[in-house]
Design a protein around this motif. Structure first.
Motif, short mmCIF file in Angstrom:
data_model
loop_
_atom_site.label_atom_id
_atom_site.label_comp_id
_atom_site.label_asym_id
_atom_site.label_seq_id
_atom_site.Cartn_x
_atom_site.Cartn_y
_atom_site.Cartn_z
N LEU A 1 -11.01 33.09 56.71
CA LEU A 1 -11.18 32.87 55.27
C LEU A 1 -11.48 34.19 54.57
CD1 LEU A 1 -13.28 29.59 55.47
CD2 LEU A 1 -10.83 29.82 55.05
N GLY B 1 -24.53 20.46 59.91
CA GLY B 1 -23.08 20.66 59.83
C GLY B 1 -22.56 21.18 61.16
N ARG C 1 -17.34 31.78 68.92
CA ARG C 1 -16.67 32.37 67.76
C ARG C 1 -15.20 32.64 68.05
NH1 ARG C 1 -18.06 30.35 64.72
NH2 ARG C 1 -17.63 31.70 62.96
N ASN D 1 -14.43 18.81 55.29
CA ASN D 1 -15.84 19.10 55.03
C ASN D 1 -15.90 19.41 53.54
OD1 ASN D 1 -18.43 20.07 54.87
ND2 ASN D 1 -18.12 21.82 56.23
N GLY E 1 -13.97 33.21 64.74
CA GLY E 1 -14.24 32.00 63.95
C GLY E 1 -13.23 31.88 62.82
N SER E 2 -12.97 30.63 62.38
CA SER E 2 -12.04 30.51 61.25
C SER E 2 -12.68 31.06 59.99
CB SER E 2 -11.55 29.07 61.06
OG SER E 2 -12.59 28.16 61.23
N ALA F 1 -11.36 31.53 67.08
CA ALA F 1 -10.42 30.80 66.23
C ALA F 1 -9.13 31.61 66.21
CB ALA F 1 -11.00 30.66 64.83
N TYR G 1 -15.05 23.08 51.03
CA TYR G 1 -16.00 23.72 51.95
C TYR G 1 -16.66 24.94 51.28
CZ TYR G 1 -17.30 26.63 56.02
OH TYR G 1 -17.94 27.44 56.92
N SER H 1 -14.41 26.01 67.63
CA SER H 1 -15.83 25.77 67.35
C SER H 1 -16.23 24.31 67.52
CB SER H 1 -16.17 26.21 65.93
OG SER H 1 -16.22 27.61 65.87
N LYS H 2 -15.42 23.39 67.04
CA LYS H 2 -15.83 21.99 67.04
C LYS H 2 -15.39 21.26 68.31
CE LYS H 2 -17.43 22.63 62.86
NZ LYS H 2 -16.98 23.96 62.45
N PRO I 1 -10.33 22.91 61.31
CA PRO I 1 -11.28 22.90 62.43
C PRO I 1 -11.56 21.51 62.99
CG PRO I 1 -12.45 23.23 60.36
CD PRO I 1 -11.00 23.19 60.02
N TYR I 2 -11.22 20.47 62.20
CA TYR I 2 -11.58 19.11 62.61
C TYR I 2 -10.40 18.26 63.09
CZ TYR I 2 -15.72 20.52 60.08
OH TYR I 2 -16.82 21.22 59.65
N SER J 1 -9.49 26.45 65.31
CA SER J 1 -10.78 26.93 65.81
C SER J 1 -11.21 26.15 67.05
CB SER J 1 -11.83 26.75 64.71
OG SER J 1 -13.11 27.08 65.19
N TYR K 1 -6.44 26.64 49.02
CA TYR K 1 -7.25 26.44 50.23
C TYR K 1 -7.38 24.95 50.46
CZ TYR K 1 -11.22 25.97 53.31
OH TYR K 1 -12.03 25.60 54.35
#
Ligand SMILES: Cc1ncc(COP(=O)(O)O)c(C=O)c1O
Length: 398
Positions: free
Chosen positions: A104, A34, A243, A175, A99-100, A245, A125, A235-236, A205-206, A233, A168
């Motif tokens: 959460l 992932g 870390r 994901n 990070g996201s 976001a 997710y 991250s991707k 995030p995507y 974020s 959410y």
């Protein structure tokens, strides 16, 4: 040891279970990952940015900073939200997060009381489900189809759950399914939720890894009532290990996030916030993102081509326009978790889809990652998996 009841509520991760099953097997072709591909991190540029940061601002980078985040990075992200995401955002709307995933957890602490209902796409997710569950959240899933969330089902779930408090949602390349909502679904979703006293956590995030089709507006950009808490974020698109976001939300939510974040970790690391800032000031993140998009597009398209060639026609699959995953639906009655043993034996791993469902499990689904495998692995792995699935489908038809 007497741990809190919260600890009993965290669902065992199906992902970790698969990793255990393939531990020590270097011969396995794994579609179970992932992660963004580390080979795509802009290492040379990051090295130069690090050298510049150490030379110019080293001591500051190793010091405490503000809970809200490093000022110049906040400015970059505010600009990004306005120009790229078309969201009206200023400093009062934003707070940097570790990070996201932290977003959460903070959303759960901010909004969830025992017995409150969190509405998610079904599936969703796992990391979010696990972030909400310890606080006593109950879950209600809303179905999705090829166009995204099914509005009629959303309306029904909202009506049936008077304690629904938080929704959410991952409208871009979700994901685990890789699905993206159409514009119409996004607009209709916002029309529906405006009628309820609920908050929407939009996890994105995507979104920037769109490799086909035109970008579509975020829910946040359609938010007239301040109900959407948006999570972005790096991250991707840059590095998950940094870390970094951010949340973009109404001033009321953003300041509560900041208050709560202070009790959680005081601040996100100054070092990585400053490094990301130096990197983005010295180099072209957009050009880097294009490279990621192109690489993932090739891998995703090859995976689809091989699925068409080798998978039995009874297997349904998503054909994502971005992100890192696609989703398989095997014929009813097949159990992807049981089939995994045989797949691993044959040299291939994937994630059984069941653990992405908050409520009752659906046994016949699979999450496939296409970012951590090369062309040869995709060709070989999908062929092997096609053979394994074919055997089971033939077996179940007897
Ligand atoms: C949908 C979703 N949200 C959040 C996260 C966590 O991302 P971050 O690294 O920003 O904490 C992930 C990570 O895979 C994810 O898939």
């Amino acid at each position: 040891m007497k741990f809190s009841v919260r600890m009993d509520r965290i669902k065992a991760s199906g992902i970790r279970a698969v990793q255990k099953r393939i531990a020590g097997r270097s011969d396995i072709i794994s579609f179970a990952a992932g992660l963004p591909d580390p080979a795509l991190y802009p290492m040379e540029d990051l090295e130069k940015a690090t050298a510049e940061l150490y030379a110019k601002d080293g001591r500051k980078a190793f010091s405490y900073g503000l809970t809200k985040g490093y000022g110049p990075l906040l400015d970059i992200l505010v600009k990004r939200m306005n120009e790229k995401e078309h969201v009206q955002c200023s400093l009062e709307n934003i707070c940097i997060l570790s990070g996201s995933q932290q977003g959460l957890g903070l959303a759960a602490q901010l909004f969830i009381d025992e017995g409150d209902v969190v509405i998610t796409e079904n599936p969703s997710y796992l990391g979010a489900i696990n972030a909400f569950r310890p606080y006593g959240a109950e879950f209600a899933g809303v179905d999705t189809d090829d166009d995204g969330i099914v509005i009629e089902d959303l309306e029904k779930v909202l009506e049936e759950n008077p304690r629904a408090k938080l929704l959410y949602m991952i409208p871009n390349f979700q994901n685990p399914t890789g699905k993206a909502w159409t514009l119409e679904r996004r607009q209709r979703f916002m029309e529906v939720i405006e009628k309820y006293d609920v908050v929407v956590v939009e996890d994105n995030p995507y979104g920037e890894i769109r490799f086909k089709g035109d970008p579509l507006p975020d829910l946040k950009s359609l938010d007239k009532t301040g109900q959407v808490m948006y999570l972005g974020s790096l991250s991707k698109v840059l590095s998950p290990g940094m870390r970094i976001a951010w949340v973009c939300a109404s001033p009321e939510i953003a300041s509560k996030v900041e208050e709560l974040k202070e009790t959680n970790d005081l601040q996100s690391p100054e070092l990585t916030q400053m490094l990301a800032t130096y990197y983005m000031n010295m180099f072209d993140l957009e050009a880097h993102i294009k490279e990621i998009q192109e690489t993932y597009k090739e891998r995703c398209e090859l995976m689809i081509e091989m699925i068409k060639k080798y998978f039995p026609k009874e297997i349904k699959y998503t054909d994502p326009e971005g992100g890192m995953f696609l989703w398989l639906e095997l014929p009813e009655g097949l159990d992807s978790d049981k089939i995994l043993d045989e797949a691993v034996e044959a040299g291939v791993a994937y994630i059984p889809g069941e653990s992405f469902f908050a409520q009752e499990g659906v046994k016949n689904t699979v999450r496939m990652n296409f970012t951590m495998v090369n062309d040869q692995q995709i060709r070989d792995g999908i062929k092997i998996l096609g053979e394994v699935f074919s055997r089971h489908i033939q077996g179940s038809n007897k």
